[in-house]
Every structure is written in C-alpha cells, then in structure tokens.
Motif scaffolding. Structure first.
Motif, short mmCIF file in Angstrom:
data_model
loop_
_atom_site.label_atom_id
_atom_site.label_comp_id
_atom_site.label_asym_id
_atom_site.label_seq_id
_atom_site.Cartn_x
_atom_site.Cartn_y
_atom_site.Cartn_z
N ASP A 1 58.39 -2.46 112.68
CA ASP A 1 58.77 -1.04 112.63
C ASP A 1 60.29 -0.90 112.59
O ASP A 1 61.04 -1.83 112.90
CB ASP A 1 58.17 -0.26 113.81
CG ASP A 1 58.72 -0.71 115.12
OD1 ASP A 1 59.82 -0.25 115.47
OD2 ASP A 1 58.08 -1.58 115.79
N LYS A 2 60.69 0.29 112.24
CA LYS A 2 62.10 0.56 111.97
C LYS A 2 62.99 0.37 113.21
O LYS A 2 64.04 -0.28 113.13
CB LYS A 2 62.22 1.99 111.47
CG LYS A 2 63.58 2.35 110.98
CD LYS A 2 63.63 3.81 110.66
CE LYS A 2 63.31 4.59 111.91
NZ LYS A 2 63.03 5.98 111.70
N GLU A 3 62.53 0.91 114.36
CA GLU A 3 63.35 0.81 115.57
C GLU A 3 63.58 -0.65 115.96
O GLU A 3 64.69 -1.06 116.29
CB GLU A 3 62.69 1.56 116.75
CG GLU A 3 62.91 3.05 116.73
CD GLU A 3 62.12 3.73 115.62
OE1 GLU A 3 61.00 3.25 115.29
OE2 GLU A 3 62.61 4.73 115.06
N ASN B 1 63.45 -3.20 113.97
CA ASN B 1 64.33 -3.84 112.98
C ASN B 1 65.80 -3.46 113.20
O ASN B 1 66.69 -4.32 113.07
CB ASN B 1 63.89 -3.43 111.57
CG ASN B 1 62.63 -4.18 111.16
OD1 ASN B 1 62.29 -5.20 111.77
ND2 ASN B 1 61.93 -3.68 110.16
N LEU B 2 66.03 -2.21 113.54
CA LEU B 2 67.42 -1.78 113.78
C LEU B 2 68.01 -2.54 114.97
O LEU B 2 69.15 -3.02 114.93
CB LEU B 2 67.47 -0.28 114.06
CG LEU B 2 67.51 0.62 112.82
CD1 LEU B 2 67.19 2.05 113.19
CD2 LEU B 2 68.88 0.55 112.14
N ARG B 3 67.20 -2.64 116.02
CA ARG B 3 67.66 -3.33 117.22
C ARG B 3 67.86 -4.83 116.94
O ARG B 3 68.86 -5.42 117.35
CB ARG B 3 66.66 -3.11 118.35
CG ARG B 3 67.36 -2.81 119.64
CD ARG B 3 66.39 -2.46 120.74
NE ARG B 3 66.36 -1.03 120.93
CZ ARG B 3 65.29 -0.29 120.95
NH1 ARG B 3 64.12 -0.83 120.80
NH2 ARG B 3 65.37 1.01 121.16
N ALA C 1 70.98 -5.42 114.86
CA ALA C 1 72.20 -5.29 115.67
C ALA C 1 72.40 -6.54 116.52
O ALA C 1 73.53 -7.03 116.66
CB ALA C 1 72.10 -4.06 116.57
N GLY D 1 74.21 -3.03 113.24
CA GLY D 1 72.82 -3.31 112.88
C GLY D 1 72.40 -2.38 111.76
O GLY D 1 72.49 -1.17 111.90
N MET D 2 71.94 -2.93 110.65
CA MET D 2 71.59 -2.10 109.49
C MET D 2 70.07 -2.01 109.30
O MET D 2 69.61 -1.44 108.31
CB MET D 2 72.24 -2.65 108.22
CG MET D 2 73.74 -2.86 108.34
SD MET D 2 74.62 -1.32 108.63
CE MET D 2 74.87 -0.79 106.97
N SER E 1 66.36 -2.77 108.13
CA SER E 1 65.82 -3.44 106.94
C SER E 1 66.37 -2.80 105.66
O SER E 1 65.75 -2.86 104.60
CB SER E 1 64.29 -3.32 106.95
OG SER E 1 63.94 -1.95 106.95
N LYS E 2 67.55 -2.20 105.81
CA LYS E 2 68.16 -1.53 104.65
C LYS E 2 68.43 -2.53 103.53
O LYS E 2 68.78 -3.67 103.76
CB LYS E 2 69.48 -0.90 105.13
CG LYS E 2 70.19 -0.05 104.13
CD LYS E 2 71.38 0.62 104.81
CE LYS E 2 72.43 1.05 103.82
NZ LYS E 2 71.96 1.80 102.67
#
Lengths: 158, 632
Positions: free
Chosen positions: B553-555, B557-559, B562, B591-592, B594-595
């Motif tokens: 999930d996005k959160e 992946n962002l964490r 980073a 932290g980008m 999964s961009k």
C-alpha cells in the motif's frame, strides 16, 4: 543552542497546524490562532552535532474575509510552505506565499510540504511533479514530517 | 362662627384670654376644611408649605433637618425595601457624584498632608525634588506620590524585535518564568498584533504598558531589540525613566551584537548582558525595599566634600605660587647678588628692581631668559649716568667706521640685485619644469589606472561568465566522467541507481555488496561537485530520493522509501571523503514512495523500481550574489 524563528505558511486548511502538532514538544493553545492569527510552538533538535531550538510560528491561512497577517513574517530564518495534495490550487498558491515571505526576508530559505499524501490514490502519485526541497508529507501517518523540518534546519544552519 | 366671635368680644377684652378661646376654634375649622376633599384650603396650604420649607432650609437648615429626620429616614428605608431597583436607578448618579467628591476630598487631604511633609522636611532629597519639579514642570506633590508608589521588577527580557527571539533574560530572586523563549515569542506576536491593530485604527505609535491583574509588562523598543520588564505593579514615571536610561546604556554598548544576533545563545555577550540586567534589577528592587530615606547622609557628605575641595583648591594654588616666587628670587640673589622682585600678571612673569651697572644687567638678563624661556616683562631700572656713558661710546664708534660701512653697503646692494634677477629666472624655469613633470605623472597615472581597470574588468567578466555558466560547467564535468554510464542523466546531472539490485523486497537496508558500487560512484560525484573551489560554494544540496516498487500500500511504500533514502544518506555521510568535502552536511533524504516505477516493455521491473536517485541542486541566491559581487 541556536534558536531560530521559522514560519509555516500555506492556504487555509492545508494541514499546517496538524504538521506542527505531529512534530513539536510544546505549544501554546490553538485559541491564539483564531484570536491573533498566529500560534507559537517549540521544538528542540540536533542536526549535524549542533543543538537547535525552533520557535515555530503557525500563521493563519488566508480566508475570503481575512488577509494573511504578514507582520509576523519579520525575522524568520526559514519557512515551510504547505500545500494540500488534494487541492491543486493550494500547490499553485505556494509561489505566492514564497514571494510574500521573501519580500520580507530576502535571505531566508524555504522548503515545501505537499501534505495529505495519505489521501491521494497511489496511481495519482506518478503525475505529481515534485520539485527540489519538496516533501510528500502526511501529518496523519507521520510521513516525512521530521525530514521536512530537519532539512529546513540544515538549510538555515550557520 | 361670626356670631361666636362677636359674642367673645363682648364677653372679654383680654387678648390672651381671647387667643386661648379662639385657637381651638381655628383648629376645628382648619381640620374640617382639610377633610373636605376638593376644598381650596388644601390647595392654598400645599402652595405655601413648599415655600415655607424652602425658607426654613435657607434660614436654619439644621433645625429643619432635625425636624424632618425622624419622618424621612423611615420613609426612605421603607421605599428602598419595597422598590430597590428603582431606588438604585434614581440614586446611582447622585451616589456616584458623592463618591467622586469623597475620593477627591480624600486625595486632596492626602496631597495636603504630603505638601505639609515637604514643608516640614529639610533634606537633600527635598532640594533634589524641588529642582526636578522646577525643571520638569511636575508638582513636587506628584513627584512624591510617584516616589512612594515604586514597583518591583520581577524579570527583564531583551527580545529581538523582528524575530521575537529572546536574547537575554534575568529574574529577581526565585522568580522564574516558565519557558521564557515561548513567552518572549508570544509576547512579541501579541505586541505585533496590537501595534498592527493600533496603526490601522488610530495614529498611535506602539504599545508600551500592558497590565494584568496587579502586575504589569513594560515594553520599550529601540533599534533592533525591545525590552520587556515584568513588574508587580504599574511602574511610575521615574521608574520608567530609569528603565529607559538603563536600556539606552545597554543598547549603546551592545548595539552591534543585538543587530547581528543570529539566535546563537552561546555568545559570551549574553552572559555579560544578563549580569548587567541582574545588577540593575537588584538596584531597583533594593531601592524599593529601602524606600525613600529623607536627607540621606551620603549625598550631603558628598556635597560638603566638593565644597571643601572648591575652597581648598584656590588656597593651595596661592600658597604654591608664593613659594615658587620666593624660590626664584632666592636663586637670582645667589647667582647675581641682585635683589629683584618677581610677580605675575596674567600669564607673564614681571621682573622689577634696580641694576647698578651694565655688567650686572647682562648677567641678570641671561639668567632670566634661562629661568623664563616663555618670556617675561622687564621693569628694571639702570642708573642714568651708566646709560649716558654707553651712549657716548656708541657715537664714537659709528663716527670712526662711517666710510667703510658705506662702501660695503654699496657692494651688498649690487650683489643683491644680481642675485634677485637670477633667482627669479631660475624660479620661473623650475616652475615650468614642475608643471610639465606633474602633467606627465598625471598622464602616466591615468594610463596605469586605465590598464588596471581594463584588467580588472576583464577578470570580472571572466569570473561572471564562469559563475553564470556554473551549471553547464558542472554538467560538462559530470558528463565527461559518467557520460557512458546508463544510470547517469545528462540533462539534470542526476544518478539513478536502478540496476544494481540495491534493495531486497520490503527491506530498507541496502544490500552490502551493492554499497561498494554506490560508494565508488558517489565519491567521484562529490569530488566533481565539491572538490573544486570554483563550484563548491554554489552547490546547495545533494538530494537522495528513495523509491519502492508498486507492490504494497501507498503509506507503507512512502515510509519504506523514506527509510531507504535515510539509510543510504547515513552511509554516504559517514564516508571519510564525504566528511572531508563537507558533503555530509548538505545531504537531504526524501521518500518518494512508488512514484515513477521503472517499466520494461510495459511491465514493471520491480527490482529496478526499488532504487535510489541522487541529484545535486545549486544555490541560486549564492550564484546571483556572486554575480553581483563580481560585477561590482
């Protein structure tokens, strides 16, 4: 200990106060924000071996009936410009905030926070252009919040 | 009734007797008339009673008061009990006036008492106060009032005006303000808010006194800072003046420090300032504790001492002068055996007396010119016969040498004419040569200036050109080194570590074997950016962006992204070369998520997506400033 005044700027309801609440050690009541247009919080941190104490001025965002109180800008070493990823117009508005801030503090630095990343669908992330010194943040999920503040401190460090 | 009165006249002529019999009749008549509603008696009496009371109030108010008091007091009491609110409404303005008059009287009495005290007490303090009153135009009484209402200072803050940062603080005794930094900032914000509001509404300068409960904040602004004094009551005029004076001294001494203060609380000056403030607070509060001691002995003693010195100084000077005259006269007597008198007239010495002959006269003059090299006034007498003899000798001598003197005089005249002509010609030629030489020097100087300026301008232009092209220069250097590396982006000079298998799935730590490759590239990268003094000042930051693949999930992946960026940043910052070149201080991690996943033929290459991107950013302001400086 090196003390610096920093500002949080951005349109109304982009999550400035939430970012501060997530990050700081001590703060005055939120009531001040509605009465005098600013709320001051404090955060101590160590960056590159130096002790810093940030006095963070959370400045009320503009509303149709209220102007941004720019008299609070003076003497700030840096600013965090906050936008709401779910409202693209707030990202566009950041340039205006930066201009206004630099008009008062020409030598100071800014970093940007694209906040509420938790509310953006994953597939939309790719289409967002993220300029240098800009962080995807979420006050709710504590994403990149510390990095945001530390980067600003690193930029204003002597 | 008339019949009865007529009958009375016949029955009795004694006036007293008639009165006794007549009065009860009048009473009965009056009562009957009053009881009869609508009768004229009531109307006539009502009209007259008001007049009677008014007259009585004027002639004997005390008696009237005594008479009415037993009736009026209970009536008012009942009325207040029955209609309290209405009575208050009616009485409020009257009572207000009475209270005001009472307070005014009380204050007047207090002022009169103080005035009496002033008259009674003869003290140094009184004289001081009198002078002050005369100079300031404020009455002595008001000054005494101010003296007796002095407030105690609890804390003093020195705050930077623009930023609201606390520069120095000092507290009295155990007084301590919680989190003074926050208080100073908030006070600054509130002050700004009020000032802004005041300026919008009226033309008033700045907020200076804020009272809360019995305490007060006194704010005095000047230059780049302002002072906040926390007091236990409102400060009086004199105290405010003292605070202002102290603040002015502080400003004078630390003006530069205040204006250049950058938030560094380690500065030595801060300790000094806090010590100074502490001394000031102690001085003020001690003064409050002691109160005013009339006729303080110290100033009186001081005045006496000054007076004594003023008297003694001229006496000492006169004694010294007489002693010096005596010593000089004695010296002259011993060396010339002449008795002369010395005196002073203004700045000059005057010598008087009689000299027996010319030999003594010469001796004396030689001695006097040694003793008084600045000059002196001579009032010496030489006997006439001596002068006549000298005159005779001189006349004889001139007669003898007259011919020789005339010849010599003619020769000298010729010589002088010729010399003067030659000198004039020589001077003219020399002036011309000087003028030409000056012109030549000036032209030479101008030429040198132009040459120097040209060299300077060329150097400036070359420097400015290099600064303006700094991005191209860096990209060119990076291109030469990494041009063939597929991970390098020529367009923006960034490095995309996408093919090294840097991270295992779901892991934030980079694989150890891939770090060696990363290290090698990074060291070359920072050597180009920071190893050269021409480019180093303009590199603002090196950004390390972490990425994940699209799984999860996005959160998360962002964490995770980073954390990956932070791990790589910590590793790279720990490299000795990074520390040496200062790269460790300009590394930034982001932290980008999964961009921008890496796609190969339309499918994601998950291993490649789990990557790190390194990019440099230039400091546009530093570039602009250098450009401006270089073109100055």
């Amino acid at each position: 200990m090196i003390r610096k005044k920093i500002l949080l700027l951005g349109d109304f309801h982009v999550g400035k106060t939430s970012l501060i609440r997530r990050y700081v050690d001590n703060a005055f009541s939120d009531d001040y924000l509605t009465t005098i247009g600013v709320k001051i919080s404090k955060k101590a941190l160590k960056v590159d071996g130096l002790d810093f104490e940030l006095l963070i001025w959370d400045i009320e965002g503009a509303t149709p009936v209220k102007k941004i109180p720019t008299h609070y800008f003076a003497g700030a070493a840096g600013a965090i410009l906050v936008a709401d990823l779910t409202r693209p117009e707030t990202i566009k508005g950041l340039d205006e905030h930066a201009l206004r801030f630099h008009a008062v503090n020409p030598k100071s630095v800014c970093v940007r926070a694209y906040n509420k990343v938790d509310l953006i669908p994953e597939e939309s992330l790719g289409s967002i252009d993220i300029p240098p010194d800009t962080f995807l943040t979420s006050a709710k999920d504590d994403i990149n919040v510390s990095l945001l503040f530390e980067t600003l401190v690193r930029r204003i460090a002597p | 009734m008339i019949e009865r009165v007529n009958r009375l006249e016949f029955e009795c002529y004694d006036e007293e007797e008639i009165r006794k019999k007549l009065f009860p009749l009048f009473d009965t008549l009056l009562l009957a008339s009053l009881e009869k509603k609508g009768g004229r008696t009531l109307e006539i009496l009502s009209r007259s009673i008001a007049e009677i009371i008014a007259r009585k109030a004027q002639s004997d108010p005390e008696e009237l008061g005594r008479a009415l008091q037993p009736v009026i007091s209970p009536a008012i009491k009942d009325e207040i009990a029955d209609n309290r609110d209405q009575m208050i409404d009616v009485l409020y303005p009257i009572l207000g006036g009475m209270i005001a008059r009472y307070v005014t009287n009380a204050i007047r009495e207090l002022l009169e008492t103080i005035d009496r005290k002033i008259e009674e007490r003869l003290s140094f303090q009184k004289i001081k106060r009198k002078i002050k009153a005369r100079l300031s135009g404020v009455s002595e009484t008001e000054l005494l009032l101010e003296e007796s209402f002095t407030a105690r200072i609890l804390s003093v803050f020195i705050v930077q005006r623009e930023s609201g940062l606390l520069i120095a603080e000092s507290n009295w005794g155990d007084t301590e303000i919680d989190d003074p930094q926050m208080v100073a900032s908030m006070a600054s914000a509130i002050k700004d808010f009020i000032n802004d509001w005041i300026r919008e509404t009226r033309e008033v300068s700045e907020v200076q006194l804020v009272s809360y409960g019995t305490s007060s904040l006194y704010i005095e602004s000047a230059g780049s800072v302002y002072l906040i004094a926390f007091l236990d009551r409102e400060p009086d005029y004199e105290q405010r003046e003292r605070i202002n004076e102290f603040f002015a001294k502080l400003l004078k001494k630390y003006q530069t420090f205040f204006s250049e203060f950058d938030g560094d609380s380690r500065a030595e000056e801060i300790k000094e300032i806090e010590r100074t403030i502490n001394e000031f607070i102690a001085q003020i509060n001690e003064h409050v504790s002691q109160g005013e001691k009339a006729g303080s002995p110290v100033p009186v003693r001081l005045v006496l001492l000054i007076l004594l010195l003023l008297i003694l100084f001229p006496v000492a000077y006169l004694l010294y002068r007489d002693y010096r005259v005596y010593r000089l006269e004695e010296e002259i007597r011993q060396k010339t055996s002449l008795e002369v008198k010395l005196a002073t007239e203004g700045d000059h010495w005057v010598v008087s007396g009689t000299v027996p002959d010319l030999r003594h006269y010469d001796e004396l003059r030689s001695l006097l010119s040694r003793l008084f090299p600045q000059g002196y006034v001579e009032r010496l007498n030489v006997p006439l016969y001596v002068l006549e003899s000298l005159h005779g000798k001189l006349v004889d001598s001139i007669r003898k040498n007259k011919g020789e003197v005339s010849t010599l005089k003619e020769d000298f005249r010729h010589l002088a004419t010729e010399t003067a002509m030659d000198r004039k010609a020589t001077q003219r030629i020399r002036r011309q040569i000087d003028r030409l030489q000056k012109n030549l020097d000036r032209l030479r100087g101008t030429l040198q200036d132009y040459q120097k300026r040209l060299r300077r301008e060329k150097a400036k232009l070359s420097r400015a050109e290099k600064i303006a092209k700094i991005r191209s220069i860096i990209l060119e250097k990076l291109g030469k080194t990494f041009g063939n590396d597929p991970r390098y982006h020529r367009k923006d000079g960034s490095f995309d570590f996408k093919n090294g298998g840097l991270f295992a799935e779901g892991k934030a730590d980079p694989k150890p074997q891939s770090l060696a490759k990363l290290k090698k590239v990074f060291e070359k990268y920072i050597t180009i950016l920071l190893g050269n003094p021409e480019t180093r000042p303009y590199v603002r930051s090196i950004e390390i962006d972490g990425y994940t693949d699209s799984k999860g999930d996005k959160e998360t992946n962002l964490r995770l992204s980073a954390a990956r960026a932070e791990h790589v940043k910590s590793y790279l910052a720990s490299l000795p070369l990074a520390k040496k070149l200062g790269a460790d201080r300009i590394l930034i991690s982001r932290g980008m998520g999964s961009k921008d996943p890496i796609l190969v033929e339309g499918h994601e290459d998950a291993e490649a997506s789990r990557r790190i991107k390194i990019a440099f950013h230039l400091d546009d302001r530093a570039i602009l400033k250098s450009l401006q400086d270089s073109l100055k």
